[in-house]
Design a protein around this motif. Structure first.
Motif, PDB file in Angstrom:
ATOM      1  N   LEU A  53       0.831  -1.206   0.000  1.00 42.67           N
ATOM      2  CA  LEU A  53       0.000   0.000   0.000  1.00 42.67           C
ATOM      3  C   LEU A  53       0.863   1.253   0.000  1.00 42.67           C
ATOM      4  N   ALA A  56       2.024   1.749  -3.466  1.00 43.81           N
ATOM      5  CA  ALA A  56       0.921   2.207  -4.317  1.00 43.81           C
ATOM      6  C   ALA A  56       0.624   3.685  -4.103  1.00 43.81           C
ATOM      7  N   LEU A  57       0.768   4.162  -2.874  1.00 43.13           N
ATOM      8  CA  LEU A  57       0.474   5.566  -2.570  1.00 43.13           C
ATOM      9  C   LEU A  57       1.486   6.531  -3.191  1.00 43.13           C
ATOM     10  N   LEU A  62      -2.946   8.184  -9.210  1.00 43.47           N
ATOM     11  CA  LEU A  62      -4.109   7.828  -8.392  1.00 43.47           C
ATOM     12  C   LEU A  62      -5.105   8.982  -8.327  1.00 43.47           C
ATOM     13  N   GLN A  66      -9.230   7.091  -4.901  1.00 40.37           N
ATOM     14  CA  GLN A  66      -8.374   5.908  -4.777  1.00 40.37           C
ATOM     15  C   GLN A  66      -7.332   6.095  -3.676  1.00 40.37           C
ATOM     16  N   ARG A  67      -6.766   7.284  -3.619  1.00 37.55           N
ATOM     17  CA  ARG A  67      -5.766   7.563  -2.591  1.00 37.55           C
ATOM     18  C   ARG A  67      -6.401   7.481  -1.192  1.00 37.55           C
ATOM     19  N   GLU A  69      -8.930   5.627  -0.317  1.00 35.96           N
ATOM     20  CA  GLU A  69      -9.168   4.216  -0.015  1.00 35.96           C
ATOM     21  C   GLU A  69      -7.886   3.512   0.409  1.00 35.96           C
ATOM     22  N   LEU A  70      -6.772   3.851  -0.240  1.00 26.90           N
ATOM     23  CA  LEU A  70      -5.501   3.224   0.111  1.00 26.90           C
ATOM     24  C   LEU A  70      -5.025   3.669   1.494  1.00 26.90           C
ATOM     25  N   LYS A  73      -7.077   1.696   3.957  1.00 23.85           N
ATOM     26  CA  LYS A  73      -6.654   0.296   4.056  1.00 23.85           C
ATOM     27  C   LYS A  73      -5.323   0.162   4.783  1.00 23.85           C
ATOM     28  N   ARG A  74      -4.406   1.096   4.524  1.00 25.12           N
ATOM     29  CA  ARG A  74      -3.135   1.027   5.242  1.00 25.12           C
ATOM     30  C   ARG A  74      -3.351   1.327   6.720  1.00 25.12           C
TER      31      ARG A  74
END
Length: 298
Positions: A53, A56-57, A62, A66-67, A69-70, A73-74
């Motif tokens: 994650l 991905a960030l 992004l 989306q950012r 959501e990441l 999740k992190r």
């Protein structure tokens, strides 16, 4: 299970009580057979998720959603391994990007409750419920915050709502009992006994309810803790719960020193995501504050 250790006699006396004398409410036989399991290690999968994650960030392509959501999740992954400050930062980042994430508000409320910042916690839970009126765990967590914040009557309302979603869950029943006991102890016990009839005998946590109803002694409860357990992980998770509720039980009896050590045993399991682990620290802080207040009055 090789890693299970049983303390008996003088060794367990030291673990539970230190230099203080045992209360007559706790039989000496309860010291025999106390089970200690290995603390849960950090799950490798959580470490991998955090790394992925984080990578991905760093991607510039992004979208804002989306950012968000990441980050959320992190934050969950950080929370799972007990990195609560990092989790809180990510939940806040997620909400700055997308302010309708009910679960992020819920987790922030939990963490603020752990910090005993109750007013701020209520606001977060209110936001979660406003976004998702059927968010049952927001009611649960707000109820806990209200209870620890000395607003027991309001806590009963929220914990009743949470209990009604699954009336055969012994843990929902117990937390409702804790709040009701602050309002009317006698009625709380009566309610506990009546509601306990809905819990199946195959649910190990029914023993916790029986302990509070006086149907099991502490010795009997402790002796049954490893029954039908097939792994160290399962045992450790059960002990996190069991020792927390033994702490609450002894606190209720006025055995503060023993309660304190049971809360410490719950924390020693490292089951970070369990509500019992989270609030064992709050219970310890409150016991220490109560002890300090007594000393000041003297």
């Amino acid at each position: 299970m090789k890693s299970i250790v049983k303390f008996t006699g003088v060794a367990l006396f030291a673990v539970l009580q230190g230099c203080a004398s045992l209360s007559t409410d706790v039989p000496r036989s309860a010291m025999n057979g106390l089970i200690i399991a290995e603390p849960l290690p950090v799950d490798f999968k959580d470490e991998v998720v955090i790394a992925r994650l984080s990578d991905a960030l760093l991607r510039a392509e992004l979208t804002q959603e989306q950012r968000a959501e990441l980050f959320y999740k992190r934050g969950l992954s950080y929370d799972n391994v007990g990195l609560y400050n990092l989790a809180r930062q990510d939940f806040n980042r997620a909400l700055r990007l997308k302010n309708d994430l009910a679960d992020a508000y819920n987790f922030l409320g939990i963490q603020l409750t752990q910090l005993q910042q109750f007013s701020e916690a209520y606001e977060k839970f209110d936001s979660a419920i406003e976004l998702e009126p059927e968010h049952e765990f927001a009611y649960f967590n707000r109820g806990i915050a209200l209870m620890y914040g000395d607003r027991a009557k309001l806590a009963v309302d929220d914990l009743t709502t949470f209990y009604q979603y699954q009336a055969n869950d012994p843990f929902r029943l117990l937390w409702l009992y804790f709040a009701e006991r602050e309002v009317n102890a006698e009625q709380a016990v009566a309610n506990l006994a009546k509601r306990a009839e809905l819990i199946g005998d195959d649910n190990w946590a029914k023993n916790i309810v029986k302990l509070y109803l006086g149907e099991l002694s502490q010795t009997q409860f402790i002796n049954a803790l490893a029954d039908n357990v097939s792994s160290n992980r399962e045992l450790t998770m059960r002990l996190c719960e069991a020792y927390f509720y033994l702490g609450k039980f002894n606190k209720q009896l006025g055995n503060s020193k023993i309660a304190e050590n049971y809360f410490k045993l719950s924390l020693a399991t490292n089951v970070y995501e369990y509500v019992e682990f989270r609030y064992a620290r709050v219970e310890l802080d409150m016991l220490k504050q109560a002890s300090t207040d007594i000393e000041i009055k003297r």
